[in-house]
Design a protein around this motif. Structure first.
Motif: not given
Length: 309
Positions: A137-142, A163-167, A209-223
């Motif tokens: 699956g895919v894990l995203v912080d929304v 799309e969520l990362v772009k938003r 994703i980090m290269t394209l959208f910056g460090a603020g677009s990724i998280l190393p871990e999330k509940r």
């Protein structure tokens, strides 16, 4: 598997003795303060735990005879004991150093107060030794909610995540999510190192994703808190249209809220997931729109019935 050497590196402990045992595995999250053992009672000695000696234990030890000191320290060091740690920077007794060297039991010293040391070690061990599983699956912080997007291969999970990362939301892991159960119903998700920051889009390939959208677009871990399961729209299936259906996804010994979203052309999945995350937050705050609507509908039906009678 975690070893005593990993503990020394993490907390910068000073190694005093037993260097040959640094590869001993740590399998128990519980810690032990061997006060009764210092008094000579070893019948229920939890020898497979990390042993912590503080001011109380070392002060009592100094009251013992020379023979008792050697005997107690010899019994304290066993082949299954991961390590012994002395808190508050207390100088280890010679008898303990000798026993640790003879039995290859790592002996560390720490400058931390005993209670603080125990708290830090417990928190670290519970995280590191937590049960682990992997999910496709895919894990995203929304909006601060860890959303695990699942579904059959090709249903559009990665494209929705893009799309969520772009938003403005953040990617944690694509394709494979490693999940640790740090406590009951507390699941932490992270990416395997090999695919960290990467997203696979069919037709484009693998993108960073980090290269394209910056460090603020990724998280190393999330509940992991909410599961959105994407499935191809089935005209013969009845989907929840009010929000009263309570589905859950079982992961290890925990459960998280699950929402099944049918997929077909024209549906904006990213927006639906954003709203699902916000609605999840509202539910946790005690606001349940589905229940409010049902109560309102029932009240209207009741009023209509009274008027007709």
């Amino acid at each position: 598997m975690m070893h005593s050497a990993d503990l020394q590196k993490k907390f910068n402990f000073k190694l005093i003795a037993g260097e040959a045992g640094l590869n001993r595995p740590i399998n128990n999250t519980d810690l032990s303060r061997p006060g009764l053992e210092m008094a000579g009672y070893f019948s229920h000695y939890s020898s497979d735990r990390i042993q912590i000696l503080g001011t109380t234990e070392t002060s009592f030890f100094e009251m013992l005879s020379k023979e008792d000191k050697a005997e107690r320290m010899n019994k304290l060091c066993r082949k299954e004991t991961p390590c012994i740690i002395i808190a508050r920077g207390i100088t280890p007794p010679d008898e303990l150093i000798d026993a640790c060297n003879r039995k290859d039991t790592p002996l560390f010293t720490s400058e931390d107060a005993t209670t603080n040391l125990i708290s830090r070690l417990t928190s670290y061990l519970e995280t590191q030794l937590a049960p682990v599983t992997s999910l496709h699956g895919v894990l995203v912080d929304v909006y601060g909610i860890g959303v695990l997007i699942t579904g059959d291969s090709g249903v559009g999970k990665s494209e929705t995540a893009l799309e969520l990362v772009k938003r403005g939301h953040r990617l944690v892991a694509d394709d494979n999510v490693e999940i640790k159960e740090v406590s009951r119903n507390v699941l932490m998700g992270s990416p395997p190192k090999l695919i960290e920051h990467l997203l696979e889009i069919r037709g484009l390939g693998i993108i960073n994703i980090m290269t394209l959208f910056g460090a603020g677009s990724i998280l190393p871990e999330k509940r992991v808190m909410l599961n959105i399961n994407l499935e191809t729209w089935d005209r013969n299936k009845m989907y929840d249209r009010v929000g009263l259906v309570e589905e859950t996804l079982a992961i290890l010994d925990s459960e998280i809220t699950k929402k099944t979203i049918p997929v077909k052309p024209g549906r904006n999945l990213a927006v639906i997931i954003e709203v699902a995350a916000m609605n999840y937050r509202l539910n946790k705050m005690g606001v349940n729109t589905a229940e409010e609507f049902t109560n309102r509908l029932n009240a209207q039906i009741k009023n209509q019935s009274l008027k007709e009678n």
